[in-house]
Design an enzyme around this catalytic site. Structure first.
Site, PDB file in Angstrom:
ATOM      1  N   LYS A 131      -5.451   3.937 -10.774  1.00  0.00           N
ATOM      2  CA  LYS A 131      -5.573   3.340 -12.103  1.00  0.00           C
ATOM      3  C   LYS A 131      -4.920   4.196 -13.183  1.00  0.00           C
ATOM      4  O   LYS A 131      -4.804   3.770 -14.334  1.00  0.00           O
ATOM      5  CB  LYS A 131      -7.051   3.087 -12.421  1.00  0.00           C
ATOM      6  CG  LYS A 131      -7.675   2.042 -11.499  1.00  0.00           C
ATOM      7  CD  LYS A 131      -9.164   1.910 -11.684  1.00  0.00           C
ATOM      8  CE  LYS A 131      -9.718   0.827 -10.764  1.00  0.00           C
ATOM      9  NZ  LYS A 131      -9.520   1.124  -9.336  1.00  0.00           N
TER      10      LYS A 131
ATOM     11  N   GLY B 200     -17.131   1.494   0.390  1.00  0.00           N
ATOM     12  CA  GLY B 200     -18.468   2.054   0.510  1.00  0.00           C
ATOM     13  C   GLY B 200     -18.856   2.988  -0.612  1.00  0.00           C
ATOM     14  O   GLY B 200     -20.002   3.440  -0.672  1.00  0.00           O
TER      15      GLY B 200
END
Length: 609
Positions: free
Chosen positions: A407, A447
């Site tokens: 990002k 996860g």
């Protein structure tokens, strides 16, 4: 039946068989008592009787669980009976200077048949007693894999009366097994017949029983299984069975991580051991998903000390106790409660422990939350990183590895922009420091606490629907252990200023991820449902790992690339940090993106991309 009673019954049964076989062989050959004397018969009977019981104890015939008998037990019977006949023959030779071969041969045959038959009747009786008579109460099961693991599963399901699964057939890609029967079950064909087999045999349950299955093969098999309504599970790992962690019939769900994972890359163990072994390692954010896994992986390379630094006491306590149970006698483990925004505390920890390597995983990572709280994102991700990096420089840390994010590339959100800022910050610091400062960029990890997987699972447990932002939204995914191992490997390869980019494989549609998770949970898409709720603040439709100025990458290790470093004048970064305290949230966002966007424009022209 207790052991003593069982032993007495077996010895009594064997005694009758031994004596009966001797007398039967005698009467078969000499029904009119013309050759053998009573003395010959007596010596032969006593010899065989004593020899059998001695050898039966030597070969543990009275200690075996005959209800689970196999070829090994039959071989023990053969050796015991044969040796007892040989001993009897030698005794005959000593007493009578002759060996009655025909009599002993018949006695040997009868002995083998009766002893073996008496034992294997236990198997027949057990199977008959525990046979699942009314199969309508059980789930009809298809086993994928007709090898040793699959046959072991079939045997367990057939004999375990507590199991609610009833094996019906095998599927196996080995054409040599097709049309044959194993354990009384037909091998129907390869994976291409799975859908047809489920329909034809009314299969409720599918078990994947191929421990050596590669990830691509698992995907292919699961895709076939997913086209049916049968629940699909896989057998546990062989090593877990061998270590007693689970039993053979404790099947596990196929996880989305299994389908999105990739073949593990071989690390440079010698290089990592040389870099980490007997060294002091500090991990910030050690209680988080990535930080805690980095700690687990580091401990495998025997550092002298590992400092677990984190702000949350519960998460640090959890990873501290976990590592102590395994490594307390080998590694000094130090939990350090500290906020990376607390400059004095970070310098104190660095001064006390003098780490050789720092892995900086502490960060605010939740994209929408940081859009609402840009000041906290800057304080933690920029100023916190600055504190850790300058402490590392001050106390002569050899290498500092910043855990960054995809990002940070062409960021459209505050979290990504602060991560990009942090990358540039440590790149500048590297120019005049003896410490090697590097960043490692990767995408979403399956996860982790910020992953969509836990959210989707919770929505499924609540009965649905699953909420997806957009049908075309894509993301890169990597498992936590793989990401952590590659981060450690990248740290070993560091020379300074690099931005390491991990190969994230192919991007995955979030919609496909949601569909797979629903099926893996045993539901249909219609039962749970999927709703689209729109792109959230700061989110991009797709993620990137490199911006235009960094596309000239080179691979330096399997799945690890180096992006071209994009530097920015320190004065620009310094100006933002000095003015930060006077900015409101709107100004913070505006100034932060101005720096990142202007940087890209300048360097896009410089590199002529």
């Amino acid at each position: 039946m207790n052991y003593k009673k069982r032993l007495s019954l077996l010895m009594l049964l064997d005694s009758m068989i031994v004596l009966g076989s001797v007398y039967a062989s005698y009467f078969i050959l000499h029904p009119y008592f013309q050759i053998f004397t009573a003395k010959t018969l007596l010596v032969s009977s006593v010899s065989l009787f004593v020899a059998h019981h001695v050898l039966a104890n030597i070969f543990h015939l009275y200690k075996k669980a005959w209800e689970y008998a196999s070829v090994g037990e039959l071989w023990a019977i053969f050796k015991s009976v044969t040796l007892s006949i040989i001993i009897t023959a030698l005794i005959q030779l000593g007493f009578f200077q002759d060996i009655y071969f025909r009599t002993l041969f018949i006695a040997w045959v009868l002995h083998i048949l009766l002893i073996g038959g008496s034992r294997y009747v236990w198997v027949v009786l057990r199977n008959a007693y525990f046979k699942k008579q009314d199969v309508t109460d059980y789930k009809r099961t298809l086993i994928i894999g007709a090898g040793s693991a699959g046959t072991m599963i079939a045997r367990q399901l057939k004999t375990n009366h507590e199991s609610k699964l009833y094996p019906v057939a095998f599927v196996d890609d080995d054409v040599k097994k097709h049309k044959l029967e194993i354990m009384g079950l037909p091998v129907l064909g390869g994976k291409e017949v799975i859908q047809e087999a489920v329909k034809h045999f009314n299969i409720d349950y599918i078990i994947i029983a191929i421990p050596s299955l590669k990830i691509n093969q698992l995907k292919e098999i699961y895709n076939e299984c997913a086209q049916t309504e049968a629940k699909t599970q896989s057998m546990p790992k062989i090593e877990d069975i061998m270590l007693g962690k689970v039993s053979v019939n404790q099947f596990k769900d196929v996880k989305v991580e299994d389908l999105l994972g990739r073949e593990p890359v071989e690390l440079d163990h010698e290089g990592i051991l040389e870099k980490i072994g007997d060294k002091v390692i500090l991990v910030t954010g050690a209680g988080g998903s990535i930080g805690s896994e980095i700690c687990r992986q580091i401990c495998k390379f025997n550092p002298s000390k590992i400092v677990l630094l984190g702000h949350g006491e519960n998460s640090i306590y959890t990873i501290d106790m976990e590592l102590r149970q395994i490594y307390e006698e080998k590694i000094e483990i130090v939990p350090a409660i500290a906020d990376i925004q607390d400059r004095d505390r970070i310098f104190e920890v660095m001064d006390t422990h003098r780490p050789d390597i720092v892995y900086h995983a502490a960060a605010h990572k939740h994209v929408p939350l940081m859009e609402y709280n840009p000041r906290e994102a800057v304080k933690n991700n920029i100023f916190g990183t600055k504190n850790v990096a300058e402490a590392a420089d001050t106390f002569k840390v050899s290498t500092m590895v910043l855990i960054s994010s995809d990002k940070a590339v062409n960021p459209t959100n505050v979290m990504g922009a602060t991560k990009r800022f942090a990358e540039m910050l440590i790149q500048n610091l590297d120019k005049h420091s003896n410490t090697k400062f590097v960043s490692v960029r990767f995408g979403n990890v399956l996860g982790s606490r910020g992953s969509v997987i836990p959210l989707f699972k919770k929505q499924i447990q609540q009965g649905g629907p699953i909420t997806v932002t957009h049908p075309d939204m894509t993301r890169y995914f990597m498992t936590i252990p793989e990401a952590s191992r590659l981060v450690i490997q990248a740290g070993v390869l560091a020379n300074g200023k690099e931005i390491f980019v991990l190969d994230m494989g192919e991007p995955v549609k979030i919609l496909d991820l949601a569909k797979n998770l629903i099926k893996l949970s045993g539901y249909t898409i219609e039962e749970i449902g999927i709703e689209f709720n729109g792109i959230r603040p700061g989110e991009k439709m797709y993620e990137e790992l490199l911006d235009k100025a960094e596309i000239n990458t080179k691979q330096i290790f399997p799945k690890i690339y180096i992006g071209k470093a994009v530097l920015l004048e320190h004065s620009i970064l310094q100006y933002f940090m000095e003015e930060f305290k006077n900015m409101n949230n709107h100004d913070i966002k505006e100034k932060l993106f101005d720096i990142i966007i202007n940087t890209d424009a300048v360097y896009e022209e410089y590199y002529k991309v």
